[in-house]
Design an enzyme around this catalytic site. Structure first.
Site, mmCIF file in Angstrom:
data_model
loop_
_atom_site.group_PDB
_atom_site.id
_atom_site.type_symbol
_atom_site.label_atom_id
_atom_site.label_comp_id
_atom_site.label_asym_id
_atom_site.label_seq_id
_atom_site.Cartn_x
_atom_site.Cartn_y
_atom_site.Cartn_z
ATOM 1 N N GLN A 30 44.646 -23.208 97.764
ATOM 2 C CA GLN A 30 43.295 -23.738 97.969
ATOM 3 C C GLN A 30 43.185 -25.231 97.714
ATOM 4 O OE1 GLN A 30 41.165 -21.151 95.318
ATOM 5 N NE2 GLN A 30 40.671 -19.726 96.973
ATOM 6 N N THR A 34 37.649 -29.170 90.582
ATOM 7 C CA THR A 34 37.701 -27.722 90.802
ATOM 8 C C THR A 34 37.518 -27.083 89.425
ATOM 9 O OG1 THR A 34 40.042 -27.399 90.338
ATOM 10 C CG2 THR A 34 39.497 -28.143 92.543
ATOM 11 N N CYS A 35 37.513 -25.752 89.362
ATOM 12 C CA CYS A 35 37.312 -25.149 88.040
ATOM 13 C C CYS A 35 38.512 -25.378 87.130
ATOM 14 C CB CYS A 35 36.973 -23.679 88.168
ATOM 15 S SG CYS A 35 38.105 -22.809 89.217
ATOM 16 N N ASN A 36 39.604 -25.862 87.703
ATOM 17 C CA ASN A 36 40.798 -26.084 86.890
ATOM 18 C C ASN A 36 41.154 -27.543 86.664
ATOM 19 O OD1 ASN A 36 42.147 -24.006 85.628
ATOM 20 N ND2 ASN A 36 42.729 -23.106 87.590
ATOM 21 N N ARG A 37 40.546 -28.449 87.412
ATOM 22 C CA ARG A 37 40.885 -29.869 87.224
ATOM 23 C C ARG A 37 39.750 -30.775 87.678
ATOM 24 N NH1 ARG A 37 45.457 -31.748 88.688
ATOM 25 N NH2 ARG A 37 46.596 -29.786 88.808
ATOM 26 N N GLY A 51 34.650 -1.100 91.565
ATOM 27 C CA GLY A 51 34.454 -2.214 90.621
ATOM 28 C C GLY A 51 34.169 -3.489 91.376
ATOM 29 N N GLU A 57 35.110 -9.691 89.157
ATOM 30 C CA GLU A 57 35.851 -10.794 89.793
ATOM 31 C C GLU A 57 37.116 -10.305 90.495
ATOM 32 O OE1 GLU A 57 37.708 -15.046 88.452
ATOM 33 O OE2 GLU A 57 36.394 -14.018 87.047
ATOM 34 N N THR A 58 37.889 -9.447 89.786
ATOM 35 C CA THR A 58 39.153 -8.956 90.349
ATOM 36 C C THR A 58 38.900 -8.080 91.576
ATOM 37 O OG1 THR A 58 39.846 -8.826 88.056
ATOM 38 C CG2 THR A 58 41.364 -7.965 89.679
#
Lengths: 432, 274
Positions: free
Chosen positions: A114, A48-51, A187, A190-191
């Site tokens: 997720q 994933t983008c974190n691991r 806007g 991403e947020t």
């Protein structure tokens, strides 16, 4: 158990490295055949983008975590990535780590909702590419079970832990049915997109997006089936919306108190929710003093986030209990895999001796006496074998300590020479 | 039957207290197991209260509407009964404690002071009076519930505006639901009070020789009715939201309660029977 693996996550590497190493689905599809060829008989790749995690059962005894790191770095070279960015796992710790990941207690945001879905996808990929076998399939089942139990039996996934979701939680405390409400997201970064996704998930009646760059707004709007409101005239149409979420990078206020006052006039004082999730803020906080205007900024939303994160942390011991239960269940099964053949050869060893001895006296006694002798020897063998068999099963079922199972079975095999059952030295000595 | 009445008289405040505790526990506890059982318990309490009211009517040969402590037990029943129906209809289960506590208070006062009355004025045995009083009581219980939800609305409104996300924020339903519940119970109360007033205006002058239009209870009911009429009209016509509507509900309720206390306890009136 010879399961080994490496993990690169927020504890061991910075965000740049984590993001750079992230493997897409296609990359995983390419990497698994390489792992199968060089390292593992069965295994799992999760990214994933974190691991990024790679685990497997080595094909040969000499294969270690260094080989996994080397294969991964060779496949996807990332500047700055080195051996120190990996955490290595072996056997019991490897199983526990995969369980931790599936439950979300190893995630950057504890209880990440997720991760279980991502683990499930990785398992599916292993299955599709025949990278799973008997043991890994059982392990994967247990991994998914642990993840589901953690969500169902604890509060590890409860409460909003992102600012945009906290905003939606507050909105739900103001309006009963979001499907009768309309929302404008200012806007399309991403947020803003994340907030829009949450609103869409909550079945908002009408979702509109406005952004300084029209093209960007169009991309997000198409993705979320939302309308686009032109950035030049969103202020004139603001009164049409019950909910306004603002997440731009504007250095000054986009909406002032006077803007909102005139909006409230047009709305005949019907309530409006203003969620300012931008930093610096987009909406003048003074708007919160107007009747029926519900204004929240990042600071107040963070109060909810922090509180929920703390609550999730308090749930970790309960999740650990579940992990421990499932580890015991898994290793009981795994240990029994090795105990059962030993018990079988132990029993056949005694059976053979019995049959041999009975054969010798078959013609020396009457049929009736032979029957009695046969029954007696069966009972004798049964009683002699009862305790060692029971003990062996107990050792297998009661713990995750594989070493004890190995030692005991090895001792039994050695003492009775179970690997060479046909060789009966006693008979041979007597006959000689 | 008399001993059952006496037993229930002691039991009812205890039952309301237990129901209140169960609803409170469910409100405070995040994963409580009381969600269904508390509702069943309230049902049992209301059933026993019905038995109590029926037994009183049979035993003392008149409906329990002849003095303020009989009225109090009827009011206790009406408030919780209306709430129970509202809970069934809306499935909003988290707010019962704020309503049941009202019933507990009325029932406790009633249980302490109520007496076994057989001798009452003949006029109090009249059927029309029964409808007049029961609809007025049900109407006032509607206003009570409306006021309670109104207060809860204001508390939650202030919590959200001040970014306080504690137990009130977590456990109360949304502002929109609270406002709807407050307004709907106000509407029901209003209809019932209107019926009570109509019966009163038509029938009272014929039943009471000393009838006076300037009677304090009559005037105060009229004022209450006017306040609610104004609130309902503005809400329906101008689509007012939230605090402004709640203001009418709370003002109406305050006037209703204070006028009830004043006219019952202080003023001399043909409308008092005890």
């Amino acid at each position: 158990m010879n399961l080994i693996g490496v993990s690169l996550n927020h504890k061991s590497a910075n965000i740049d490295i984590r993001e750079a190493l992230h493997l897409s689905k296609n990359e995983i599809l390419e990497l698994i055949p390489i792992l199968k060829r060089d390292l593992f008989s069965e295994g799992l790749v999760l990214s994933t983008c974190n691991r990024t995690e790679i685990f497997g059962f080595p094909k040969d005894v000499g294969i270690s975590y260094k080989d996994i790191q080397k294969t991964l770095i060779e496949y996807k070279p990332v500047p700055g990535l080195n051996s120190g960015n990996f955490i290595n796992y072996f056997s019991c710790s490897a199983v526990k780590h995969i369980f931790n990941v599936a439950c979300g207690i190893d995630s950057l945001i504890i209880g990440d909702s997720q991760i279980l879905g991502q683990v499930k996808e990785s398992i599916q990929l292993s299955d599709d590419l025949n990278f799973s076998g008997n043991v890994s399939k059982r392990l994967f089942d247990q991994v998914l079970r642990v993840g589901k139990r953690a969500i169902k039996e604890t509060l590890i996934g409860e409460g909003a832990v992102t600012v945009s979701y906290a905003a939606v939680q507050i909105i739900e405390k103001i309006f009963a049915n979001l499907n009768r409400r309309s929302a404008l997201v200012i806007g399309a970064g991403e947020t803003g997109e994340l907030a829009a996704i949450h609103l869409r998930d909550k079945e908002i009646g009408k979702l509109s997006i406005t952004n300084r760059s029209f093209d960007k707004a169009k991309i997000v709007a198409e993705k979320l089936r939302a309308d686009i409101v032109g950035f030049e005239d969103y202020k004139e149409r603001l009164h049409e919306f019950d909910i306004v979420v603002s997440a731009t990078s504007s250095p000054a206020f986009l909406l002032t108190k006077d803007d909102i006052k005139s909006v409230m006039k047009k709305r005949r004082r019907a309530p409006i929710v203003l969620m300012d999730i931008a930093l610096p803020r987009d909406i003048d906080p003074q708007t919160g003093n107007i009747d029926n205007v519900f204004y929240n900024d990042i600071d107040s939303l963070n109060v909810i986030v922090e509180e929920n994160l703390q609550k999730r942390k308090e749930e970790i011991p309960l999740v650990n209990d579940i992990i421990m239960e499932e580890m015991v269940a898994f290793f009981s099964w795994f240990n029994s895999l090795r105990v059962v053949p030993t018990i079988k050869s132990f029993r056949s060893f005694f059976e053979e001796i019995t049959q041999d001895e009975l054969r010798k006296i078959r013609h020396k006694v009457t049929d009736e006496d032979f029957q009695k002798l046969e029954n007696m020897t069966r009972r004798l063998i049964g009683r002699l074998m009862h305790n060692p068999t029971k003990k062996l099963k107990e050792i297998a079922e009661n713990g995750i300590e594989t070493q004890e199972v190995s030692n005991t079975t090895a001792m039994l095999i050695d003492l009775f020479d179970l690997n060479n059952p046909s060789k009966d030295e006693y008979t041979e000595e007597r006959e000689n | 039957m008399l001993s059952t009445i006496h037993l229930l008289n002691i039991l009812l405040p205890i039952l309301y207290l237990v129901a209140f505790v169960a609803y409170t526990y469910d409100f405070i506890g995040e994963a409580s197991n009381f969600t269904n059982s508390k509702r069943i318990f309230l049902f049992v309490t209301l059933f026993l209260h019905t038995v109590y009211l029926l037994f009183r009517t049979i035993e003392f040969t008149h409906a329990p509407i002849t003095n303020k402590f009989e009225i109090f037990t009827l009011l206790a029943f009406a408030v919780s009964f209306s709430y129970f129906i509202l809970e069934l209809m809306t499935d909003v289960r988290g707010t019962g404690l704020f309503i049941i506590v009202v019933s507990f208070a009325f029932q406790t006062v009633s249980s302490i002071f109520i007496q076994d009355l057989v001798e009452v004025k003949d006029v109090l045995r009249n059927g029309l009076l029964g409808i007049h009083v029961v609809s007025a009581i049900m109407g006032y219980s509607g206003f009570t519930i409306s006021a309670v939800y109104g207060i809860l609305f204001i508390v939650l409104y202030k919590n959200i505006r001040n970014s306080k996300f504690g137990i009130v924020f977590k456990r109360l339903p949304s502002l929109e639901i609270l406002e709807t519940l407050s307004f709907k119970s106000l509407l029901i109360g209003y209809v019932l009070l209107t019926i009570a007033i109509l019966i009163g205006v038509v029938w009272l002058p014929t039943a009471f020789p000393d009838f006076k239009w300037s009677d304090p209870k009559l005037i105060s009911s009229g004022v209450v009715w006017l306040i609610y009429t104004a609130g309902i009209t503005i809400k329906l016509k101008d689509g007012w939201y939230g605090k402004r509507v709640i203001f009418f509900s709370l003002t109406g309720f305050t006037v209703a309660i204070s006028s009830m206390i004043l006219s019952n306890f202080l003023a001399e009136s043909f409308h008092s029977f005890y």
